[in-house]
Design an enzyme around this catalytic site. Sequence first.
Site: not given
Length: 597
Positions: A298, A438-440, A445
């Site tokens: 992240r 992507y990646e959350g 977040q």
Amino acid sequence: MGAYAAPLRDMRFVIEDVVGLDRVAGLPGLEGTDGGLIEQILAEAGKLAGGVIGPLNEIGDRQGARLENGVVRTPDGFADAYRQFVEGGWNGAPFEEEWGGMGLPWLVATALQEMWQGANLAFGLCPLLTQAAIDALREVGTEEQKRLYLPKLVSGEWTGTMNLTEPQAGTDLGAIRTKAEKLPDGSYRLRGQKIFITYGDHDYTDNIIHLVLARSPDDIAGTKGLSLYIVPKFLVNPDGSLGARNDAKPLSLEHKLGIHASPTCVMAYGEDDGAVAYLVGEENRGIEYMFIMMNNARLAVGLQGLAIAERAYQQAADYARNRVQGRAIQGSPGPVSIIRHPDIRRMLLTMKAQIEAMRGLVYDVAAAIDVADRHPDAGERKRAQARVDLLIPVAKAWCTDAAVEICSTAVQVHGGMGCIEETGAAQHYRDARITPIYEGANGVQALDLVGRKVARDGGEAMRAFLADVDATLAALGDGGPALASLRDRLSAGRDALGRATDWVVATMPNDPAAAASPSALFLELFGLVAGGWLMARSALAAGTTLAAGADGDARWMEAKLVTARHYADHLLSQAPGLLSAIEAGGDTVMALADDQF
């Protein structure tokens, strides 16, 4: 497409004068880090990024990765560029010499990563995921797993992947179906399918180490029943040599909006005899271990936002300097470069100010990671880790949202030519658009920020951050006209963020939907204020250098002061206006029935 030049001077300024190299250089294991060494390392990396990796960016976009007879082929030149990347030892920059790394601070390694991502985002994704896999194995792998996998992963001779998503399980990882079966010899067999696996297969290396989240043999429901497994593309013998091909293969490649050169694979595990897998850590703690990878990734994705924004800005500024169109409002009577037009200057300066704030934020988090990892005092390590945890969702989401905006502005600076693929401006915009997802996704977040990082501890970590902002405000003092606007805007933004924090802490326990509904606005407010805090530190550092007699650096430092003031007047000034929307809560957000949308 314009060439990429690593912003070495600005990187060194942020490392040495804004974040402070002395903050990490005295930590155990980093005592040999000094400005001269850092300058040499950055310069060498800049040559590889600008001369080898960067020129492949457009080629990769045009050719894309392709799947041929079950094997992924990357675009022309990519495998050779990766070979040079590995030969230079760059993959191991932040990792211990014990495993073949350089042992550099994360602060410095982050600047190196900015170069790889800025030169070629699709290329940079491969070491990004490998780095995350290394982090997980360093923390929770067995000694035997570390011995077998870490030296080759750290060197980059092998690469790593992160396998979470399935067709029915995106953000909701509790819906994962990939299943592990335990065998008498202690190994496992995995069966299932994963999607969106970045660099799930490629032609850079002779082995790929997949870290796969799968359901444990006891089949506990939800996320509590997930474990993390190592699944090598080729099995690894006890002596480190390669054995048989594992039952793990790419089924197809996704056809994407951008990052075409990065192979995004649908991966099949165990279509025949079952994919041989090895448990990482303990069973049913897979989510906990996967978050080691995800937090690393992240921050790296937030860095991607910074990097692609820098690349787009460089191209837009170069175009504006060379494109002659129209007459100046004041001054020259003849045709002028469009950089002389006020609105073009506004766009470029806003891009520049956002990028400098983003760089300060990402590098500051990296320095906090160094402190959290290495400081001899446990209390200092704990405080630094709390700061890292607080700021990672902001760095990821705020920087990537800004990157999409900046890349869109770069298209606007180009005018109609920005929509023509040959200029390259459109590619930056297309490549950047995945980063808020992507990646959350950035909404996740924001929820993580208000729920876990602010409300859960009653705002304690946020109050520690605000205390640092207060210290910077005190340092700004009576800095004269050059700093007055920055001081006033930062003070107003700090107060808005403090009030918003109090509202979140008070609201979340009794009405979590109301607190969650404006979470994205809360994150935006936090990002603006954090960026303003770093820009204030930048202005203070530039002012100190000017006061001491900057010689040849005077014009560069003066530009820092103007850029910081522009950030305050055009970006940070928006912060107080977000407060009323946050305090309105979720009344309208949750008011409509599903069929009214």
